[in-house]
Motif scaffolding. Structure first.
Motif, PDB file in Angstrom:
ATOM      1  N   ALA A 152       0.725  -1.199  -0.074  1.00  0.00           N
ATOM      2  CA  ALA A 152       0.071   0.170  -0.014  1.00  0.00           C
ATOM      3  C   ALA A 152       1.015   1.217   0.057  1.00  0.00           C
ATOM      4  CB  ALA A 152      -0.971  -0.005   1.178  1.00  0.00           C
ATOM      5  N   ALA A 153       1.811   1.259  -0.855  1.00  0.00           N
ATOM      6  CA  ALA A 153       2.989   2.286  -0.892  1.00  0.00           C
ATOM      7  C   ALA A 153       2.476   3.378  -1.857  1.00  0.00           C
ATOM      8  CB  ALA A 153       4.283   1.736  -0.996  1.00  0.00           C
ATOM      9  N   VAL A 154       2.944   4.433  -1.411  1.00  0.00           N
ATOM     10  CA  VAL A 154       2.923   5.696  -2.374  1.00  0.00           C
ATOM     11  C   VAL A 154       4.090   5.574  -3.287  1.00  0.00           C
ATOM     12  CG1 VAL A 154       2.734   7.965  -2.794  1.00  0.00           C
ATOM     13  CG2 VAL A 154       1.740   7.122  -1.053  1.00  0.00           C
ATOM     14  N   PRO A 155       4.181   5.408  -4.753  1.00  0.00           N
ATOM     15  CA  PRO A 155       5.139   5.411  -5.648  1.00  0.00           C
ATOM     16  C   PRO A 155       6.207   6.372  -5.362  1.00  0.00           C
ATOM     17  CG  PRO A 155       3.341   4.778  -6.992  1.00  0.00           C
ATOM     18  CD  PRO A 155       2.663   5.385  -5.518  1.00  0.00           C
ATOM     19  N   ALA A 156       5.931   7.643  -5.387  1.00  0.00           N
ATOM     20  CA  ALA A 156       6.655   8.969  -4.941  1.00  0.00           C
ATOM     21  C   ALA A 156       7.436   8.990  -3.688  1.00  0.00           C
ATOM     22  CB  ALA A 156       5.883  10.166  -5.134  1.00  0.00           C
ATOM     23  N   ARG A 157       6.885   8.005  -2.680  1.00  0.00           N
ATOM     24  CA  ARG A 157       7.577   7.854  -1.515  1.00  0.00           C
ATOM     25  C   ARG A 157       8.250   6.589  -1.308  1.00  0.00           C
ATOM     26  NH1 ARG A 157       3.525   9.666   3.274  1.00  0.00           N
ATOM     27  NH2 ARG A 157       5.434   9.323   4.361  1.00  0.00           N
ATOM     28  N   THR A 158       8.628   5.736  -2.580  1.00  0.00           N
ATOM     29  CA  THR A 158       9.214   4.479  -2.300  1.00  0.00           C
ATOM     30  C   THR A 158      10.285   4.816  -3.242  1.00  0.00           C
ATOM     31  OG1 THR A 158       6.970   3.515  -2.172  1.00  0.00           O
ATOM     32  CG2 THR A 158       8.665   2.051  -2.983  1.00  0.00           C
ATOM     33  N   VAL A 159      11.310   3.896  -2.871  1.00  0.00           N
ATOM     34  CA  VAL A 159      12.651   3.887  -3.683  1.00  0.00           C
ATOM     35  C   VAL A 159      12.926   2.210  -4.025  1.00  0.00           C
ATOM     36  CG1 VAL A 159      13.610   5.823  -2.381  1.00  0.00           C
ATOM     37  CG2 VAL A 159      14.157   3.527  -1.439  1.00  0.00           C
ATOM     38  N   LEU A 160      13.414   2.265  -5.142  1.00  0.00           N
ATOM     39  CA  LEU A 160      14.046   0.607  -5.439  1.00  0.00           C
ATOM     40  C   LEU A 160      15.436   1.039  -5.609  1.00  0.00           C
ATOM     41  CD1 LEU A 160      13.703  -2.143  -6.856  1.00  0.00           C
ATOM     42  CD2 LEU A 160      13.090  -1.004  -9.094  1.00  0.00           C
ATOM     43  N   VAL A 161      16.054  -0.125  -5.079  1.00  0.00           N
ATOM     44  CA  VAL A 161      17.643  -0.103  -5.032  1.00  0.00           C
ATOM     45  C   VAL A 161      17.907  -1.404  -5.772  1.00  0.00           C
ATOM     46  CG1 VAL A 161      19.569  -0.178  -3.558  1.00  0.00           C
ATOM     47  CG2 VAL A 161      17.738   0.677  -2.627  1.00  0.00           C
ATOM     48  N   GLY A 162      18.760  -0.839  -6.931  1.00  0.00           N
ATOM     49  CA  GLY A 162      19.225  -2.059  -7.802  1.00  0.00           C
ATOM     50  C   GLY A 162      20.555  -1.873  -8.255  1.00  0.00           C
ATOM     51  N   ASP A 163      21.158  -2.821  -8.813  1.00  0.00           N
ATOM     52  CA  ASP A 163      22.518  -2.612  -9.261  1.00  0.00           C
ATOM     53  C   ASP A 163      22.747  -2.553 -10.837  1.00  0.00           C
ATOM     54  OD1 ASP A 163      22.084  -5.413  -9.401  1.00  0.00           O
ATOM     55  OD2 ASP A 163      24.339  -5.965  -9.273  1.00  0.00           O
ATOM     56  N   SER A 164      21.589  -2.770 -11.274  1.00  0.00           N
ATOM     57  CA  SER A 164      21.698  -3.007 -12.854  1.00  0.00           C
ATOM     58  C   SER A 164      20.556  -1.707 -13.613  1.00  0.00           C
ATOM     59  CB  SER A 164      21.113  -4.452 -13.346  1.00  0.00           C
ATOM     60  OG  SER A 164      19.558  -4.416 -13.093  1.00  0.00           O
ATOM     61  N   LEU A 165      20.948  -1.539 -14.911  1.00  0.00           N
ATOM     62  CA  LEU A 165      20.032  -0.748 -15.701  1.00  0.00           C
ATOM     63  C   LEU A 165      18.671  -1.136 -15.677  1.00  0.00           C
ATOM     64  CD1 LEU A 165      22.516   0.299 -18.320  1.00  0.00           C
ATOM     65  CD2 LEU A 165      22.271   1.282 -16.255  1.00  0.00           C
ATOM     66  N   THR A 166      18.386  -2.308 -15.695  1.00  0.00           N
ATOM     67  CA  THR A 166      16.906  -2.795 -15.797  1.00  0.00           C
ATOM     68  C   THR A 166      15.903  -2.273 -14.475  1.00  0.00           C
ATOM     69  OG1 THR A 166      17.655  -4.759 -15.017  1.00  0.00           O
ATOM     70  CG2 THR A 166      17.392  -4.522 -17.504  1.00  0.00           C
ATOM     71  N   ASP A 167      16.926  -2.300 -13.143  1.00  0.00           N
ATOM     72  CA  ASP A 167      16.152  -1.673 -12.217  1.00  0.00           C
ATOM     73  C   ASP A 167      15.749  -0.181 -12.186  1.00  0.00           C
ATOM     74  OD1 ASP A 167      16.537  -4.238 -10.617  1.00  0.00           O
ATOM     75  OD2 ASP A 167      18.747  -3.737 -10.347  1.00  0.00           O
ATOM     76  N   ILE A 168      16.794   0.385 -12.735  1.00  0.00           N
ATOM     77  CA  ILE A 168      16.384   2.042 -12.872  1.00  0.00           C
ATOM     78  C   ILE A 168      15.262   1.991 -13.947  1.00  0.00           C
ATOM     79  CG2 ILE A 168      17.352   4.025 -13.405  1.00  0.00           C
ATOM     80  CD1 ILE A 168      18.582   2.582 -11.083  1.00  0.00           C
ATOM     81  N   ALA A 173       9.576   3.328 -14.946  1.00  0.00           N
ATOM     82  CA  ALA A 173       8.125   2.953 -15.376  1.00  0.00           C
ATOM     83  C   ALA A 173       6.850   2.922 -14.243  1.00  0.00           C
ATOM     84  CB  ALA A 173       8.449   1.544 -16.230  1.00  0.00           C
ATOM     85  N   ALA A 174       7.621   2.667 -13.127  1.00  0.00           N
ATOM     86  CA  ALA A 174       6.484   2.559 -11.894  1.00  0.00           C
ATOM     87  C   ALA A 174       6.534   3.787 -11.220  1.00  0.00           C
ATOM     88  CB  ALA A 174       6.809   1.237 -11.081  1.00  0.00           C
ATOM     89  N   GLY A 175       7.263   4.755 -11.523  1.00  0.00           N
ATOM     90  CA  GLY A 175       6.941   5.852 -10.925  1.00  0.00           C
ATOM     91  C   GLY A 175       7.661   6.031  -9.401  1.00  0.00           C
ATOM     92  N   VAL A 176       8.670   5.144  -9.277  1.00  0.00           N
ATOM     93  CA  VAL A 176       9.255   5.216  -7.862  1.00  0.00           C
ATOM     94  C   VAL A 176      10.516   5.732  -8.036  1.00  0.00           C
ATOM     95  CG1 VAL A 176       8.025   3.131  -7.158  1.00  0.00           C
ATOM     96  CG2 VAL A 176      10.365   3.025  -8.016  1.00  0.00           C
ATOM     97  N   LEU A 177      11.241   6.057  -6.886  1.00  0.00           N
ATOM     98  CA  LEU A 177      12.690   6.636  -7.028  1.00  0.00           C
ATOM     99  C   LEU A 177      13.473   5.554  -7.024  1.00  0.00           C
ATOM    100  CD1 LEU A 177      12.188   9.195  -3.706  1.00  0.00           C
ATOM    101  CD2 LEU A 177      12.420   9.802  -6.423  1.00  0.00           C
ATOM    102  N   SER A 178      14.664   5.850  -7.860  1.00  0.00           N
ATOM    103  CA  SER A 178      15.504   4.733  -8.151  1.00  0.00           C
ATOM    104  C   SER A 178      16.918   5.066  -7.426  1.00  0.00           C
ATOM    105  CB  SER A 178      15.936   4.626  -9.743  1.00  0.00           C
ATOM    106  OG  SER A 178      16.277   5.811 -10.058  1.00  0.00           O
ATOM    107  N   VAL A 179      17.754   4.189  -6.808  1.00  0.00           N
ATOM    108  CA  VAL A 179      18.897   4.245  -6.220  1.00  0.00           C
ATOM    109  C   VAL A 179      19.766   3.104  -6.982  1.00  0.00           C
ATOM    110  CG1 VAL A 179      20.326   4.015  -4.104  1.00  0.00           C
ATOM    111  CG2 VAL A 179      17.938   4.913  -4.005  1.00  0.00           C
ATOM    112  N   GLY A 180      20.799   3.610  -7.723  1.00  0.00           N
ATOM    113  CA  GLY A 180      21.838   2.619  -8.385  1.00  0.00           C
ATOM    114  C   GLY A 180      22.729   2.176  -7.171  1.00  0.00           C
ATOM    115  N   TYR A 181      22.951   1.099  -7.149  1.00  0.00           N
ATOM    116  CA  TYR A 181      23.944   0.497  -6.188  1.00  0.00           C
ATOM    117  C   TYR A 181      25.073   0.093  -7.181  1.00  0.00           C
ATOM    118  CZ  TYR A 181      26.436  -2.573  -2.888  1.00  0.00           C
ATOM    119  OH  TYR A 181      27.213  -3.409  -2.310  1.00  0.00           O
TER     120      TYR A 181
END
Length: 210
Positions: A152-168, A173-181
């Motif tokens: 039940a998360a708000v996309p703009a207040r959610t981060v996805l942490v990933g180490d690949s370009l596909t994560d970003i 595409a989902a409207g969440v913040l991205s953190v590149g590891y």
């Protein structure tokens, strides 16, 4: 917080090399009558072999997926946990921020690793590969959106942490913040030319963002 699995959480193939897993998948396909093209005979990424298997029909795709899942689970026995991720997950749990795993690896492998390292109780949801269809994997935002619904998360207040370009790409595409590891040399530069929101080189760097 959404975490990719292979990279931010662990090095899945630290003990069982990805190239060896890919080779076993190629052997399976050839044994089932597939005539693999030159580029696939040299493919060392198991997920790319899975992608290719989808072009060979449903039966071969399912067989490849099932063997890959088994090998991924085996690999978790020798996988190396990423330094700092335990502190990040525990801190997130302490401050009431739900954490989900969003991974192209199998649900079974993710659960096996988290359970072995005592992290499973602190993970609210696992959105990982449960079907043979590679079209549902990142960069498709399908798994990210499943996590958003479950948390039940708000996309703009959610981060996805990933180490690949596909994560970003999936995050965008989902409207969440991205953190590149950037866990390997050259990744800082590769992330710099994307639409990534933050770049970190250690998982501990996430703590101020929580």
């Amino acid at each position: 917080m959404l975490l990719d699995f292979d990279g931010p959480v662990c090095d899945v193939y630290a003990g069982l090399p990805a190239s060896e897993v890919a080779a076993q998948l190629r052997t399976l396909l050839v044994a089932r009558g597939a005539d693999l093209p030159e580029h696939m005979l040299a493919q060392d990424d198991p997920l790319e072999v899975l992608h290719y298997s989808a072009t060979l029909g449903e039966d071969l795709n399912r067989a490849t997926h099932d063997v890959l899942t088994e090998l991924e689970v085996n690999a978790t026995a020798t996988a190396q946990i990423t330094p700092g991720v335990e502190d990040v997950v525990r801190y997130a749990a302490d401050v009431g921020k739900p954490v989900a795993i969003v991974s192209n690896n199998s649900v079974a492998a993710v659960r096996a690793f988290l359970g072995a390292h005592g992290l499973l109780p602190m993970i609210r949801f696992i959105a990982a590969r449960a079907e043979a269809d590679p079209r549902l994997m990142k960069p498709n935002p399908h798994l990210v959106r499943k996590s958003l619904i479950e948390l039940a998360a708000v996309p703009a207040r959610t981060v996805l942490v990933g180490d690949s370009l596909t994560d970003i790409q999936a995050a965008k595409a989902a409207g969440v913040l991205s953190v590149g590891y950037a866990n390997k040399p050259g990744k800082v530069d590769r992330f710099a030319v994307t639409s990534v929101d933050f770049v970190i080189t250690r998982m501990h760097d996430l703590l101020p963002l929580l």
